[in-house]
Design an enzyme around this catalytic site. Structure first.
Site, PDB file in Angstrom:
ATOM      1  N   ASN A  50     -32.263   9.046  84.437  1.00  0.00           N
ATOM      2  CA  ASN A  50     -31.138   8.112  84.490  1.00  0.00           C
ATOM      3  C   ASN A  50     -29.837   8.848  84.206  1.00  0.00           C
ATOM      4  O   ASN A  50     -29.276   9.465  85.095  1.00  0.00           O
ATOM      5  CB  ASN A  50     -31.334   6.934  83.535  1.00  0.00           C
ATOM      6  CG  ASN A  50     -30.385   5.789  83.849  1.00  0.00           C
ATOM      7  OD1 ASN A  50     -30.304   5.361  85.001  1.00  0.00           O
ATOM      8  ND2 ASN A  50     -29.670   5.287  82.858  1.00  0.00           N
ATOM      9  N   ASP A  54     -22.674   1.055  80.256  1.00  0.00           N
ATOM     10  CA  ASP A  54     -23.206   1.983  81.245  1.00  0.00           C
ATOM     11  C   ASP A  54     -22.514   3.334  81.060  1.00  0.00           C
ATOM     12  O   ASP A  54     -22.220   3.717  79.933  1.00  0.00           O
ATOM     13  CB  ASP A  54     -23.031   1.407  82.663  1.00  0.00           C
ATOM     14  CG  ASP A  54     -24.178   1.800  83.594  1.00  0.00           C
ATOM     15  OD1 ASP A  54     -24.516   3.003  83.635  1.00  0.00           O
ATOM     16  OD2 ASP A  54     -24.721   0.932  84.285  1.00  0.00           O
TER      17      ASP A  54
END
Length: 295
Positions: free
Chosen positions: A102, A206
């Site tokens: 990720n 994020d």
């Protein structure tokens, strides 16, 4: 900062992520994780390139010796854009078969940092429920040496280093917190994590960028905004965006004052045509540079 541009009006990503600005070549790189693609764009020439892969891809960063390091589903690999050859390098999270790459960033010393999470993307790009906090945080040195610094992570997001090299920032979206660590740049070791920020009600934390004043610009997935945090972790300002799911951001441009923002598609009513686009904002603030991988 209300003038939000769409510099690539026809491009839409399913899950745009991992923006990287290479200052020497004036090139923006980013990926579409679900679309299994990486992109390069030189704004000055409007020169655009796209490469596709056989795997989910969460990051593409230039190497100091040429070519790229890419973070694929479950490994890191070298990518030669001239030949298209992908050469396996290391698998920092190879002991967690359920995970995928990720968040990824290169620290100022050229070491590559990879954060993983339980894979939440099915074989046809469909969403898979996250039921495990199985992610890890790993450092990969130029010679391929892997050192693990964290586990039991929900969704790894945001990796940044302070300008003096004494602090590292790392977040877990599912824990709704970004932590600040003491950092030894010589050894590449983070320690003593403390809460830096945690915000409710404006989407999930994020990816982020840092400006030269030490303020952190954080993309809020599902929150349609960027939040700028001051060096103490307090909210400095909120910048509303015309997309539901901004995913990350990076400073670029000749003067390093343009904030480029990646975003993800949203399957609601279609009222926001820019979902999945790359956005650009002229901020007036100078951003901190990205770094190439030393290997």
């Amino acid at each position: 900062m209300t003038d939000i541009q769409t510099p690539l009006p026809d491009l839409r990503c399913q899950l745009g992520e991992g923006p990287f600005w290479d200052q020497p070549t004036q090139t923006l790189y980013w990926v579409d994780i679900i679309g299994k693609a990486a992109f390069a764009w030189k704004p000055a020439q409007n020169d655009f390139q796209k490469w596709t892969f056989d795997s989910l891809i969460s990051a593409i960063v230039p190497r100091q010796q040429g070519g790229f390091l890419v973070a694929l589903h479950n490994e890191l690999a070298f990518f030669d854009p001239e030949t298209g050859k992908v050469t396996p390098f290391v698998a920092p999270d190879g002991d967690h078969a359920q995970n995928r790459s990720n968040e990824a960033r290169v620290d100022p010393a050229g070491r590559f940092w990879l954060g993983t999470m339980q894979n939440n993307i099915g074989p046809n790009g469909e969403a898979v429920e996250i039921i495990e906090h199985s992610g890890t945080l790993n450092r990969v040195d130029a010679d391929g040496t892997i050192t693990r610094f964290g586990d039991n992570i929900g969704i790894s997001n945001t990796m940044l280093w302070s300008h003096d090299g004494t602090k590292m920032y790392f977040g877990d979206t599912l824990a709704n917190r970004m932590d600040v660590y003491d950092f030894d740049m010589t050894s590449g070791t983070p320690s003593n994590p403390q809460l830096f920020c945690s915000v409710e009600g404006r989407g999930g934390m994020d990816g982020s960028a840092m400006d030269c004043d030490g303020f952190i610009w954080n993309a809020r997935y599902g929150g349609s905004c960027i939040i700028r945090f001051n060096p103490k972790g307090a909210v400095d300002r909120i910048i509303d965006l015309p997309v539901t799911n901004p995913t990350s951001c990076v400073f670029g441009g000749p003067d390093m004052t343009t904030l480029y923002i990646t975003s993800a598609a949203d399957d609601t009513d279609g009222s926001r045509p820019l979902e999945g686009a790359v956005l650009a904002i002229e901020t007036g603030f100078v951003g901190a540079p990205c770094h190439r991988f030393a290997g």
